[in-house]
Enzyme design. Structure first.
Site, mmCIF file in Angstrom:
data_model
loop_
_atom_site.group_PDB
_atom_site.id
_atom_site.type_symbol
_atom_site.label_atom_id
_atom_site.label_comp_id
_atom_site.label_asym_id
_atom_site.label_seq_id
_atom_site.Cartn_x
_atom_site.Cartn_y
_atom_site.Cartn_z
ATOM 1 C CG ASP A 128 -21.085 -0.479 7.583
ATOM 2 O OD1 ASP A 128 -21.281 -0.230 8.855
ATOM 3 O OD2 ASP A 128 -19.851 -0.796 7.068
ATOM 4 N NE ARG A 158 -32.750 -0.147 -2.359
ATOM 5 C CZ ARG A 158 -32.647 -1.593 -2.105
ATOM 6 N NH1 ARG A 158 -33.034 -2.262 -3.324
ATOM 7 N NH2 ARG A 158 -32.044 -1.968 -1.183
ATOM 8 C CE1 TYR A 292 -6.887 -0.993 4.353
ATOM 9 C CE2 TYR A 292 -4.296 -1.175 4.624
ATOM 10 C CZ TYR A 292 -5.503 -1.304 5.266
ATOM 11 O OH TYR A 292 -5.890 -1.728 6.459
ATOM 12 C CG HIS A 353 -7.010 -2.999 0.772
ATOM 13 N ND1 HIS A 353 -7.348 -2.075 -0.231
ATOM 14 C CD2 HIS A 353 -7.671 -3.379 1.654
ATOM 15 C CE1 HIS A 353 -8.791 -1.930 0.345
ATOM 16 N NE2 HIS A 353 -8.850 -3.010 1.184
ATOM 17 N NE ARG A 454 -7.836 -1.649 12.500
ATOM 18 C CZ ARG A 454 -7.376 -0.315 12.635
ATOM 19 N NH1 ARG A 454 -6.840 0.085 13.430
ATOM 20 N NH2 ARG A 454 -7.530 0.438 11.344
ATOM 21 N NE ARG A 488 3.504 -1.131 14.003
ATOM 22 C CZ ARG A 488 3.977 -0.213 14.939
ATOM 23 N NH1 ARG A 488 3.232 0.706 15.345
ATOM 24 N NH2 ARG A 488 5.136 -0.518 15.631
ATOM 25 C CE1 TYR A 496 8.032 -0.475 13.877
ATOM 26 C CE2 TYR A 496 10.023 -1.934 14.036
ATOM 27 C CZ TYR A 496 8.706 -1.670 13.826
ATOM 28 O OH TYR A 496 7.990 -2.786 14.071
ATOM 29 C CG LEU A 497 17.141 0.761 9.561
ATOM 30 C CD1 LEU A 497 16.502 -0.298 8.536
ATOM 31 C CD2 LEU A 497 17.857 1.772 8.809
#
Ligand SMILES: NC(=O)C1=CN([C@@H]2O[C@H](COP(=O)(O)OP(=O)(O)OC[C@H]3O[C@@H](n4cnc5c(N)ncnc54)[C@H](OP(=O)(O)O)[C@@H]3O)[C@@H](O)[C@H]2O)C=CC1
Ligand SMILES: O=C1O[C@H](COP(=O)(O)O)[C@@H](O)[C@H](O)[C@H]1O
Length: 607
Positions: A128, A158, A292, A353, A454, A488, A496-497
């Protein structure tokens, strides 16, 4: 070939070019003017443990300086910390970068100046992670011109597969950069032609000897470096490391091994894994990945802190009330329940993370941007932290929920999860750093699957303004008036503040507004995936964003007692509905430390 020692002494030169580079921001990125030297000769050479490598293209700038420049002066510069730049006076305006490398992982100087070959072998190529992340990241690097000219990619697993089948599998997940998609088809085709497959067992030295033969054929007898990516379940990490190291190491170049998480389940198993790997590899060859650390906004943390005068003076208990590290996913463990059930959210997200972000956030200024200097500071933070207490932790597990006529499954509805599992899919925790800078400041972590959105973010809540002149404008709840800095990490990357501002008009009404750096508005360039950055760093021998073994030990020391206690006491997680905001217990935990979770303000993007 000039020796590095000689380079360091040569102070020849035309300061004009220095100034020229400074104008392009080089000095700001990390090259103090005093460290700049200007030799008159060609710059590749080696001295002692250091070697100098010549490479091309702005992608190959050492990470800390990976900034495209177009400089036309024909000069060469070497800094004392081992970085060098040679600018060419050609029409392409391209740069040659010299970078220090330690030879302990087998790196040899390419004295001819000819570019060496790199082979990247992905063990677990049928899996995956390989499909979803590793091959697409390798393609993106190729697409951006960041891979060495002579590269080969090998899938190893394999499963029986032909080269063509591997290529078909890979091609299904390749995407092109939005801004340069013109010649994408050609690039995909060329990339796929460099991809090959070798089927073998993970514990068979013989199969790895066969792989070695295949690799040699592609390497063509020159200097060849080899990178192995262990994208396999952890119980075969050591087998692959053993076989690769004994049978498929590069004879002339370096051999490096990227190890995926989980790095054990607790202190003991992690130490055993490290011991096992070190039977076959040196620490310098081991690249423990925490993806991360490769995320753009996490990379930017140090820049934000250490290159802006306005932040660093505030970065302590004196001004910061609490720090929140928040991770949420709006999907469950679908498809990965088997792995997840024996790890749980604390091991899956918090111990690695979120803790890595915390360490970067809270560390003291490093002496330099060198990998060891940064990792030394991170480990100091981790060692200054109190091991977690069970009273400071809340665990939860999602249950099924029907919304809009759709039934969302509970964690234990997954067929690969035991129906009586008490593995947490959510956890909140309060951590403390017992050092002078952070004494008494709660660092709250919250991580959960199957929540309402999310998101990954860092929230820094500042203290109240002393003797606040505008108290009356805010009413009783002064918490509403404190500044909050939000970094973010994803999605919609932003910094942002939250500030207090006068609402325009004749009265004196205040509101909270955001000084907002939304990446999508500010930068047109697509943000690279974390795996791209980390793969490129591993190829370049840059270990800054990889976890050192002492960091790992320190991280496990913090969480192991808690994990053992949760398991020994069989603590039953609080159930929360799929798609909700998680267990109520998380609010009580925050309230215990006088904190309100910052992400609960509103649904707006910049809450
Ligand atoms: N998937 C993800 O999003 C993430 C994964 N990871 C870590 O990366 C590594 C790879 O992850 P992922 O690709 O999801 O893993 P998979 O379960 O898909 O395994 C990868 C490959 O390993 C082989 N394999 C599977 N089970 C076994 C086994 N019991 N013994 C030997 N070989 C086995 C299979 O290949 P074959 O049978 O062909 O040999 C499989 O295709 C793991 O360590 C995982 O923890 C880390 C972060 C995120
Ligand atoms: O390491 C892991 O990370 C993913 C989340 O990564 P992201 O880059 O998509 O945010 C998580 O889903 C997974 O459980 C965990 O093992």
């Amino acid at each position: 070939m000039a020796a590095a020692g000689a380079l360091a002494q040569s102070v020849i030169g035309d300061l004009g070019s220095c100034v020229h580079l400074a104008q392009h921001g080089v000095r700001q990125i990390g090259m103090p003017a005093a460290a700049v030297r200007m030799p008159s000769e060609s710059l590749h050479g080696s001295t002692g443990r250091l070697s100098w490598r010549l490479s091309f293209n702005s992608c190959k700038w050492p990470t800390r300086m990976r900034t495209p420049l177009s400089v036309s002066a024909a000069h060469a510069i070497v800094s004392e910390d081992g970085l060098g730049i040679k600018t060419l006076n050609d029409s392409s305006g391209s740069l040659n970068i010299f970078k220090k490398e330690e030879t302990s992982d087998g790196a040899l100087i390419n004295s001819s100046g000819k570019e060496s070959a790199v082979t990247i072998t992905v063990a677990g190529a049928s899996g995956d992670l390989a499909k979803k992340k590793i091959f697409p990241a390798l393609f993106a690097l190729y697409y951006e011109g960041c891979l060495p000219k002579h590269f080969t990619i090998y899938g190893y697993a394999r499963s029986k597969m032909t080269n063509e089948q591997l290529r078909t599998m890979i091609s299904q997940t390749l995407t092109c950069r939005i801004d340069q998609s013109g010649n994408c088809g050609d690039k995909i085709e060329k990339f796929l032609q460099q991809c090959f497959y070798h089927s073998g067992q993970y514990n068979s030295e013989e199969d790895f000897s066969q792989l070695d033969k295949d690799l040699k054929e592609h390497e063509g007898g020159g200097l060849a470096n080899r990178l192995f990516y262990l994208s396999v379940p952890p119980d075969v990490f050591i087998d692959v490391a053993r076989c690769a190291s004994l049978r498929a190491s590069s004879l002339k170049g370096w051999t490096r091994v990227i190890v995926e998480k989980p790095f054990g389940r607790d202190s003991e198993s992690s130490a055993e894994l490290t011991r096992g790997l070190k039977n076959y590899l040196t620490e310098e060859q081991i690249y423990r990945i925490d993806h991360y650390l490769g995320k753009e906004l996490v990379e930017n943390l140090s820049v934000l802190r250490f290159s802006n005068l306005v932040f660093e003076p505030l970065w302590s208990r004196q001004y910061i009330r609490n720090v929140q590290l928040i991770f949420s996913e709006d999907f469950g463990t679908e498809g990965r329940g088997g792995y997840f059930d024996s790890y749980g959210i604390i091991r899956d997200i918090m111990q690695n993370h979120l803790l890595q972000i915390l360490a970067l956030f809270a560390m003291e200024p490093p002496i330099s941007l060198d990998a060891e200097d940064i990792r030394n500071e991170k480990v100091k933070v981790l060692r200054s932290m109190r091991p977690l207490h069970i009273e400071d932790v809340v665990v939860g597990q999602y249950k099924s929920h029907v919304r809009g006529g759709v039934k969302y499954p509970g964690y234990t509805d997954d067929k690969t999860v035991p129906s009586n599992s008490i593995t947490p899919t959510f956890a909140a925790a309060a951590l403390f750093i017992d050092n002078a800078r952070w004494d008494g400041v709660p660092f709250l972590m919250k991580a959960g699957k199957a929540l309402h959105n999310r998101r990954a973010e860092i929230r820094v809540q500042f203290r109240h303004v002393p003797g606040h002149l505008f108290k009356r404008s805010f009413g009783m709840d002064l918490d509403q008036a404190t500044n909050e800095l939000v970094i973010r990490v994803q999605p919609d990357e932003a910094i942002y503040l939250k500030i207090n501002n006068k609402v325009p008009g004749l009265g004196m009404r205040l509101d909270r507004s955001n000084l907002n750096l939304l990446y999508a508005d500010r930068y047109s360039r697509e943000i690279p995936d974390a795996y791209e950055r980390l793969l490129l760093d591993a190829i370049e021998g840059e270990r800054r964003l990889f976890i050192r073994s002492d960091e790992l030990d320190a991280a496990w020391s913090l969480f192991t007692p808690l994990l053992k206690e949760l398991e020994a006491r069989k603590v039953v997680p609080e159930l929360y509905p799929y798609g909700s905001r998680g267990p109520v217990g998380a609010h009580y935990l925050a309230a215990k430390y006088n904190v309100r979770w910052g992400d609960l303000g509103s649904e707006s993007q910049n809450a």
